[in-house]
Write a protein that holds these residues in place. Structure first.
Motif, PDB file in Angstrom:
ATOM      1  N   TYR A 172       0.824  -1.203   0.000  1.00 31.43           N
ATOM      2  CA  TYR A 172       0.000   0.000   0.000  1.00 31.43           C
ATOM      3  C   TYR A 172       0.862   1.258   0.000  1.00 31.43           C
ATOM      4  O   TYR A 172       0.563   2.249  -0.644  1.00 31.43           O
ATOM      5  CB  TYR A 172      -0.924  -0.025   1.221  1.00 31.43           C
ATOM      6  N   LEU A 218     -12.767 -17.741   1.901  1.00 27.42           N
ATOM      7  CA  LEU A 218     -11.327 -17.621   2.141  1.00 27.42           C
ATOM      8  C   LEU A 218     -10.967 -16.263   2.731  1.00 27.42           C
ATOM      9  O   LEU A 218     -10.020 -16.150   3.504  1.00 27.42           O
ATOM     10  CB  LEU A 218     -10.552 -17.821   0.842  1.00 27.42           C
ATOM     11  N   GLY A 219     -11.681 -15.255   2.320  1.00 29.44           N
ATOM     12  CA  GLY A 219     -11.380 -13.918   2.832  1.00 29.44           C
ATOM     13  C   GLY A 219      -9.939 -13.556   2.552  1.00 29.44           C
ATOM     14  O   GLY A 219      -9.428 -13.736   1.456  1.00 29.44           O
ATOM     15  N   THR A 220      -9.236 -13.107   3.584  1.00 31.63           N
ATOM     16  CA  THR A 220      -7.866 -12.648   3.385  1.00 31.63           C
ATOM     17  C   THR A 220      -6.865 -13.807   3.306  1.00 31.63           C
ATOM     18  O   THR A 220      -5.668 -13.577   3.177  1.00 31.63           O
ATOM     19  CB  THR A 220      -7.449 -11.699   4.522  1.00 31.63           C
ATOM     20  N   HIS A 221      -7.346 -15.034   3.374  1.00 24.81           N
ATOM     21  CA  HIS A 221      -6.439 -16.165   3.148  1.00 24.81           C
ATOM     22  C   HIS A 221      -6.102 -16.323   1.678  1.00 24.81           C
ATOM     23  O   HIS A 221      -5.132 -16.978   1.326  1.00 24.81           O
ATOM     24  CB  HIS A 221      -7.064 -17.463   3.664  1.00 24.81           C
ATOM     25  N   LYS A 226      -4.983 -11.123  -2.588  1.00 21.60           N
ATOM     26  CA  LYS A 226      -5.863  -9.987  -2.825  1.00 21.60           C
ATOM     27  C   LYS A 226      -6.043  -9.735  -4.318  1.00 21.60           C
ATOM     28  O   LYS A 226      -7.080  -9.242  -4.750  1.00 21.60           O
ATOM     29  CB  LYS A 226      -5.246  -8.747  -2.171  1.00 21.60           C
ATOM     30  N   PRO A 257     -12.230 -10.593   7.985  1.00 17.93           N
ATOM     31  CA  PRO A 257     -11.025 -10.772   7.147  1.00 17.93           C
ATOM     32  C   PRO A 257     -11.385 -11.009   5.686  1.00 17.93           C
ATOM     33  O   PRO A 257     -11.319 -12.124   5.176  1.00 17.93           O
ATOM     34  CB  PRO A 257     -10.360 -12.000   7.769  1.00 17.93           C
ATOM     35  N   GLN A 258     -11.838  -9.969   5.016  1.00 18.10           N
ATOM     36  CA  GLN A 258     -12.255 -10.067   3.621  1.00 18.10           C
ATOM     37  C   GLN A 258     -11.525  -8.997   2.821  1.00 18.10           C
ATOM     38  O   GLN A 258     -11.351  -7.871   3.291  1.00 18.10           O
ATOM     39  CB  GLN A 258     -13.766  -9.829   3.498  1.00 18.10           C
ATOM     40  N   ILE A 303      -5.641  -8.869  10.837  1.00 22.17           N
ATOM     41  CA  ILE A 303      -5.976  -8.184   9.601  1.00 22.17           C
ATOM     42  C   ILE A 303      -5.296  -6.827   9.588  1.00 22.17           C
ATOM     43  O   ILE A 303      -5.617  -5.952  10.374  1.00 22.17           O
ATOM     44  CB  ILE A 303      -7.503  -7.977   9.486  1.00 22.17           C
ATOM     45  N   PRO A 356      -5.197  -1.457   5.122  1.00 22.53           N
ATOM     46  CA  PRO A 356      -4.890  -0.040   4.944  1.00 22.53           C
ATOM     47  C   PRO A 356      -6.060   0.787   5.482  1.00 22.53           C
ATOM     48  O   PRO A 356      -7.151   0.253   5.650  1.00 22.53           O
ATOM     49  CB  PRO A 356      -4.765   0.125   3.420  1.00 22.53           C
TER      50      PRO A 356
END
Lengths: 1023, 487
Positions: free
Chosen positions: A159, A211-214, A217, B383-384, B407, B410
């Motif tokens: 980021y 899964l989400g953040t697994h 991205k 957590p998405q 998580i 940003p």
């Protein structure tokens, strides 16, 4: 412009979403200078990448990524790179260390493990961001690697990339290491993102939506174009990758591999020792006077072996075979090695060069520059002894099995992708139910598209796309059936070793294709059930005979044996017992050993696809004249009546009939072998056709020859291989002909093997006049045994679930003669209730009780676990006798066969079975008569070369019925064919003109009658 | 003694199914439902699914292939118990002696009430009428012992029902003798042992003495066999109704309007009425809980001036309460609670009573009760990757925060715009209310390909009023949008 130094291929199982060659191809396309394959704790993908990189002319850097345990909740990531051979070996040993510590598929390494594996490699470290950890780790790594350490930074997906860059720059400055760009590639192209998410889903066992953040991205961890890289990274970081790449000079081409030296006695050179052993063996084979032709052959081969420095390979194989022979384990080499006189004299193979026309160059040649590959079959029940010998002799450090890569097949692909997409379990089951074992991948995708699945077009499109992408993806490594690598130094310095699933087994991370690609030497220690069976036939015969015979004593060229085969009576005979072979035998009518060699080779996709079978048969049966276009062709094809049948004939024809040079012919041979994998015979087609036409051959012959090449693929037989197998065909057929009791008994004792079940073997034995007696607790041994010329006493091994130890308790008991009822089984032999239960289930107590019900009643009568106490009456209840049907059901349930009536016999009087013809009456009916037949499905075969035709075998109380099911009928009755166990078929009977006694029913209508079948059965299915 | 066994083999399906068919004006067609177990095999199916060929033991795929619109639901062990309890409560009107045997049976001992109800046929008629009203598929049987009644309830044609008659011991024994051993409710191991010694029917078991049975089969089987025969040792369990009424109904298809709930309310109110009658109680207060699909629950209290026992006034009051309510979310379950059984005036609690402990949690509860529950919630991070999914509403004050420390997102605005408005491009300048300057980014998010693909580059921008905006470029639509505004 750039070298990508961090790529996970799909050999980082369920992490990388691209094949190694896809990564290499993409890197080449993008103009990269080099690409590193750095799978996690693995070298499994590097050979495939190496082969492709060579083809494309891009540099490949070899490395591996490790997650090293730092403390109880932190891991650090380091990637090591092979800059030279020592570094390569160092990394390989580290991988081995980590893998051997953990269960199959996992690894365990700590930071401290680098102490012994950091002398030569280059390292790129990715700081974790935790200040204290980075500080400690940085210090440690700097001490270990000094100037060979880089700090890697990945600015993709950051980021605030500036902030990250400066943080890493500060760390690099602190430890005086260069900073370098890595993109942490997980896929070769962004289009693979859905597949990558799917793999993550499978790995974590959660549907993709959860899964989400697994999941990743985005798809930024893919190979990027130069413009994108320049926008992401400062130029100097990109240039540093080139500097790094320049320091990595190692290539897999430089691997040199050494066989164990200890096989050669101190005062010998390897070549002399090999010579001495060869001639010693030659004298054993031929006596004092070795035939001139053989002598000449031996000298020729020894010279070539010496020039190519393969002595140690032959000595190693000889040592293993000598061990086996010393332990009285039957063994025999197969494949192109049977072309070698040296192998014959070393007793590795059994094809006699004095009587066969061997082509050593088919096995080894200077031009080919490929290592020899000797496959040796051992008795399957004793192969483990050979394997343990190898491990014991060379140690686990120097001997390891090759891997087999288990990849996604259609069913597993559908299940896992369906799970990832959160398809209803019912839907997944519905889809997999529609897939038959015989469907090929392309057919499956078409089937999926055409199914009315009740899901949206979008979901279906994604599903089909993901399934097609994941097909062929590696899932994990398993052990090869018997391919061994044996090395002089530790094998782990050449290739990493990891634990297999079987206890005390280890495998290398490369499969046989990798080994072949690198020109390494491998010995295949294979298992062959028929060798076990032949050994048992010999033992059984010798027990009943005054003299002791070996294979060498079996008379050659026995007419009665060939007659048996010509009648198609080959159930249980090696290699010629399949439907197709049985159909061929009455047509080919073998009369000599060479006929058997042809019989073995001709029923293969090569000759079938090349449409060579019928011309051969016509010529053999005198219905067509034999002719040759010229003398050169005659020399190649004379022994097969002008029809190319063997693989080397096809290669030779390419040379003499189409003017291929030896080099081109060798390329053709390789292309044929690889055709099944990557289908690339097309470049040869034009040259072949044009060359043959120019030499006066017909277009038709040329095209058939080309089709035959396609068919040879992996299924073509060299003549020597066919000859090796023909020997076993002959021996097994001889026993069946002359000593059927020993034949069938040995087959029963060698199960599982072959095409046929115990039930079918016992029935065939009965048709050949051999009676099988039921298992008998007072008399049987663990294995079945022959009691007289026509009688087999079935052994305890036939009873499902009865262990060897229980059988040994019984057979070792000296008081067996005292057993007179169920209680005495406990009193005399100390059998447990469960063990007695098994004996009753197998009806082995038929002679110490009235029947099974009575035996069970006696068993149930116990007090405090003790049966039949003297002062206790058994009870007045008297169980009734079971009906014949009940007995038959119990027989099938606990033995898998019955010695009483066949299940169809119970149905025969009922409708519709009474309208059906029995198997033994079909030959009396007229050609093309409409028939109804019914039977239990025992075998289904759908060879790839048969245009999609399915061959069924139905069994009734009188024998077997051959059913042919054309493609269209299969489509109509797909469910019946995949699920049905008892089928009633209406169709047209056909007699084969050229094979009297051979009858087929062409199926027109198929009904399932499973509700009438009182037993559970399963067919054996083959491609 | 005389026992009536009620076996409800499709209880879970029937209780789900009937919520839809209870409303004769409902436009929803009768659904096809089947329940599957851990082995993915069908164990129960609705009658129209059975008509289409779905059968017990079938695989789910086959069920779906036969009945395209079938809804397949996992087995829930607890669901039938509530239904059985409600039936037991009903049976209290017939006899105080009853017992439940999960998952599907109720046993009522009726010997002492036979005369009160004019005989067996009347009692059976009451039971079957009630079961028919509930539309629960059932098997009813009678026996001189509970086990015998249970055994007969598994028969295709239970004895002593046509016409209904109280059997003698001999008659019952004769009926048992004719049964096959696999109808016995004993372990499969015992049945296997019996078959292994050639016994196919129960009459052959009579040839075994008790000692034989104990020795060769098991003590358990011997006791079971003996429990089929009447003896002086039988006990009669007594049922005590619960001290409060609480019944919950779950719907197969959600209900979107308050009026749509009336028919279910009607049924639950009837059950409450039956309960009150059974225990001879009254109530002036009850609570309806409407459970929505997000797990939130809307409470509707009903207080009456007079104590009630009949259900009709309850239904009327409920209708009045429901009329003004506009449901924010569809309702998938309904609970009726009545724990104030005897008439008693309850003081309304003053929100700011001096006697209360004003703990934060207590205040939150009061606020939640006084305000609309859906207007009072907390936000939690999920957590998405997709920003719209990365926040959920949770119960106010809840500490359900999920892996928040894992998580590392940003910075993002707390509230995202429900429909991101497109931004304008004026010249080369992005604008919303004024030109926007990009400060940070891009943060690329590519996800949702399995349903609705999202492919966006997110930026933090600042307008001329120094507002910080969260904007994104949609790479699929090739346009800019405003996602939210930082506070």
């Amino acid at each position: 412009m750039y070298a990508e130094l961090h790529c996970l291929s799909n050999y980082s199982f369920l992490q990388g979403a691209s094949h190694p060659d896809e990564l290499v191809e993409r890197a080449a396309l993008l103009g990269y200078e080099a690409i590193a394959i750095t799978d996690e704790c693995s070298y499994a993908g590097i050979v495939k990448a190496h082969v492709r990189a060579k083809e494309l002319g891009i540099k490949l850097i070899i490395g591996s990524t490790f997650k090293l345990k730092y403390n109880s909740d932190r891991y650090i990531q380091v990637t090591l790179y092979a800059r030279n051979k020592r570094a390569y070996s160092e990394i390989s040993s580290l991988i081995t260390r980590g893998r051997r510590r953990a269960d199959k598929g996992a690894y365990q390494l700590t930071l401290r493990d680098l102490e012994h594996h950091s002398k030569y490699s280059l390292a790129i470290w990715h700081p974790c961001g935790h200040q204290q950890t980075d500080h400690d780790v940085g210090q440690y790594l700097t001490q270990r690697f000094d100037k060979r350490l880089w700090v890697g930074v990945c600015l993709t997906n950051q980021y605030e990339p500036q902030s990250v860059y400066h943080q890493h720059l500060a760390i690099a400055a602190l430890f005086k290491c260069p900073l370098i760009a890595t993109n942490k590639v997980l896929m070769h192209s962004a289009e693979r993102k859905p597949l990558h998410d799917t793999l993550t889903s499978i790995r974590l066992r959660r549907p993709v939506y959860s899964l989400g953040t697994h999941s990743q991205k985005n798809a930024e961890h893919s190979l990027k174009a130069a413009t994108e890289l320049l926008a992401l990274y400062p130029k100097q970081l990109l240039e540093e990758t080139l500097n790094f790449s320049d320091q990595c000079k190692f290539s897999l081409d430089s691997i040199r591999y050494q066989y164990p030296k200890e096989l050669v006695p101190a005062h010998y050179q390897a070549s002399d020792y090999l010579r001495a052993l060869t001639f010693d063996g030659a004298h054993q084979r031929y006596g004092k006077q070795i035939p001139d032709r053989v002598l000449k052959q031996i000298e020729h081969e020894l010279t070539l072996i010496g020039e190519l420095s393969y002595e140690y390979y032959f000595l190693t194989v000889h040592d293993i075979v000598a061990f086996a022979r010393g332990q009285n384990i039957l063994c025999q080499g197969r494949g192109s090695a049977a072309n070698s006189a040296v192998c014959y004299c070393l007793f590795i193979t059994e094809v006699n060069p004095a009587t066969s026309d061997l082509l050593f160059e088919r096995f080894i040649s200077k031009e080919r520059n490929e290592p020899p590959d000797i496959d040796v079959d051992f008795e399957h029940q004793r192969r483990e002894e050979v394997i343990q010998y190898i491990y014991k002799k060379y140690g686990r450090e120097r001997a390891a099995l090759a891997a087999t890569v288990i990849t996604y097949r259609p069913r597993s692909a559908i299940r896992d992708v369906g799970f990832a997409l959160n398809f209803d379990a019912a839907l997944i089951e519905q889809i997999t139910d529609k897939i038959s074992w015989w469907d090929r991948s392309k057919e499956i995708l078409n089937t999926l598209r055409s199914m009315q699945l009740g899901i949206s077009d979008h979901a279906l499109t994604i599903f089909v796309q993901l399934v097609s992408e994941i097909l062929g993806f590696p899932r994990h490594l398993s052990q090869h059936v018997g391919g061994f690598i044996i090395t002089q130094a530790a094998t782990s310095e050449l290739v990493p070793i990891e634990n297999a699933a079987m206890p005390d087994r280890t495998i290398i991370q490369w499969d046989k294709n990798d080994i072949e690609a690198l020109g390494l030497l491998k010995i295949d220690v294979l298992a062959l059930g028929m060798l076990t069976a032949i050994h048992k036939m010999l033992d059984s015969y010798n027990q009943h005979s005054d003299k002791t015979i070996t294979i060498a004593d079996i008379p050659n060229e026995c007419p009665a044996t060939y007659q048996l085969l010509s009648e198609g009576e080959s159930i249980g005979v090696f290699q010629v017992e399949s439907r197709a072979q049985i159909a061929m035998l009455p047509r080919l009518k073998p009369r000599t050993f060479y006929d058997l060699v042809i019989q073995v080779a001709i029923v293969r996709p090569g000759p079938i696809q090349g449409d060579m079978v019928h011309p051969y048969l016509r010529r053999r049966n005198g219905r067509e004249a034999v002719h040759y276009d010229n003398e050169a062709v005659k020399q190649v094809l004379e022994r097969t009546l002008g029809v190319p049948i063997f693989q080397e004939q096809v290669i030779k024809l390419a040379m003499v009939a189409a003017n291929f040079s030896p080099g081109e012919a060798d390329q053709l041979r390789r292309a044929m072998a690889a055709w099944q994998r990557n289908g690339n015979l097309e470049p040869f087609k034009h040259k072949l056709l044009q060359g043959m036409l120019a030499n006066g051959h017909s277009q038709d012959f040329a095209e058939r020859l080309y089709r035959q090449m396609q068919g040879f693929g992996e299924y073509g037989f060299p003549e020597s291989h066919a000859a090796s197998f023909a020997l076993l065909v002959y021996i097994s057929a001889w026993f069946k002909c002359h000593h059927p009791a020993h034949f069938f008994c040995a087959l029963l004792n060698s199960q599982p093997m072959g095409f046929y079940s115990r039930s079918q073997l016992i029935q065939d034995a009965a048709r050949h006049g051999v009676t099988s007696l039921p298992v008998n607790v007072q008399k049987s041994q663990f294995e079945s045994l022959v009691t007289d010329a026509n009688t087999i006493l079935l052994g305890f091994h036939n009873i499902k679930g009865l262990s060897l130890s229980t059988a040994q308790k019984i057979t070792r008991c000296s008081n067996r003669h005292k057993i007179h009822d169920i209680a005495s089984l406990q009193q005399e032999i100390s059998l447990t209730r469960a063990e007695i239960d098994k004996l009753i289930e197998g009806n082995a107590t038929f002679n110490i009780s009235k029947h099974r019900f009575d035996a069970n009643w006696q068993l149930l009568n116990r007090r405090d676990g003790i049966l039949g106490i003297a002062d206790q009456s058994v009870g007045e209840y008297q169980p009734r006798s079971p009906s014949a049907l009940e007995s038959m059901q119990d027989d099938y349930q606990h033995l898998g066969f019955t010695l009483n009536q066949h299940p169809l016999a119970y149905l025969r009087d009922r409708w519709p079975y009474r309208r059906c013809y029995q198997a033994n009456t079909l030959h009396t009916l007229r050609h093309q008569q409409f028939v109804r037949v019914a039977g239990i499905v025992t075998c289904k075969q759908r060879p790839g070369s048969a245009s999609g035709v399915l061959f069924l075998t139905l069994e009734d109380e009188t024998g077997n019925i051959n059913i042919v099911v054309w493609r269209k009928t299969q489509d109509t009755f797909r469910q019946e064919l995949t699920k049905g166990r008892l089928l009633l078929i209406k169709g047209i009977l056909e007699h084969a003109d050229d094979a009297p006694g051979t009858t087929n029913v062409i199926a027109g209508h198929i009904s399932v009658c499973d509700q009438d079948l009182p037993i559970d059965t399963r067919s054996r299915d083959f491609r | 003694m005389l026992w009536v066994a009620i076996r409800l083999p499709y209880l879970q399906v029937d209780t789900l199914n009937n919520e839809q068919v209870i409303d004769p004006h409902s436009q929803v067609p009768e659904p096809s439902i089947a329940i599957y177990n851990n082995s993915k095999r069908i164990i129960q199916a609705s009658s129209n699914a059975l008509e289409q060929g779905v059968a017990e033991g079938m695989s789910m795929a086959t069920a779906r292939a036969l009945c395209e619109k079938i809804q397949l639901l996992p087995e829930r062990i607890d669901a039938p118990l509530d239904a059985l309890r409600s039936l037991q409560l009903f049976s209290y009107r017939i006899s105080p002696h009853s017992t439940i045997e999960a998952p599907d049976s109720l046993f009522i001992e009726i010997s002492s009430t036979l005369k009160v109800f004019d005989g067996l046929d009347s009692i059976l008629a009451i039971i079957t009428k009630e079961l028919a009203k509930r539309r629960w598929r059932h098997h009813v049987s009678v026996g001189l012992t509970m086990r015998a009644a249970a055994l007969f309830s598994h028969c295709a044609q239970p004895p002593f029902l046509t016409p209904p008659s109280v059997p003698t011991q001999k008659q019952q024994q004769r009926a048992i003798n004719q049964l096959a051993i696999n109808q016995l409710q004993c372990s499969s191991k015992t049945i296997l042992s019996l078959s292994k010694i050639g016994i196919e029917y129960c009459d052959q078991i009579n040839k075994l003495t008790a000692d034989d049975r104990k020795r060769t089969l098991s003590e358990d089987f011997n006791q079971y066999w003996q429990s089929l025969i009447p003896s002086g040792n039988q006990t009669r369990p007594t049922f005590t109704p619960p001290s409060q009424f609480q019944e919950r109904v779950e719907f197969l298809n959600t209900i979107n309007s308050a009026n749509g709930l009336l028919f279910v309310c009607n049924r639950l109110a009837q059950n409450l009425g039956h309960y009150l009658i059974a225990i001879q109680g009254h109530t002036c207060e009850l609570l309806w809980q409407l459970h929505d699909i997000e797990g939130n629950s809307l409470d509707i209290h009903i207080a009456t001036a007079q104590p009630l026992q009949q259900y009709q006034p309850i239904v009327e009051l409920t209708r009045l309460k429901l009329e003004p309510i506009k449901l924010k979310q569809p309702i998938d379950a309904l609970t009726l609670v009545c724990d104030q059984i005897t008439y008693d005036q309850q003081n309304q609690q003053d929100l700011f009573s001096r006697n209360d402990q004003h703990t934060p949690a207590h205040l939150l509860n009061l606020l939640a009760a006084r305000l609309h529950e859906q207007a009072f919630f907390s936000l939690d991070i999920q957590p998405q990757h997709q920003p719209e999914l990365a926040q959920t509403a949770v119960k106010a004050g809840s500490t359900e925060s999920v892996q928040a420390n894992e998580i590392a997102l940003p910075p993002r605005p707390t509230f995202l715009l429900h429909n991101p408005p497109p931004l304008k491009m004026i010249g080369n300048q992005l604008c919303w209310r004024s030109p926007i300057k990009l400060l940070k980014g891009p943060e690329r998010i590519e996800t949702g390909w399995w349903f609705i693909p999202i492919n966006r580059d997110y930026y933090v921008g600042q307008d001329q009023e120094h507002r910080l905006l969260w904007i994104f470029f949609d790479r699929l639509k090739e346009n800019w949008f405003l996602a939210g505004v930082f506070s």
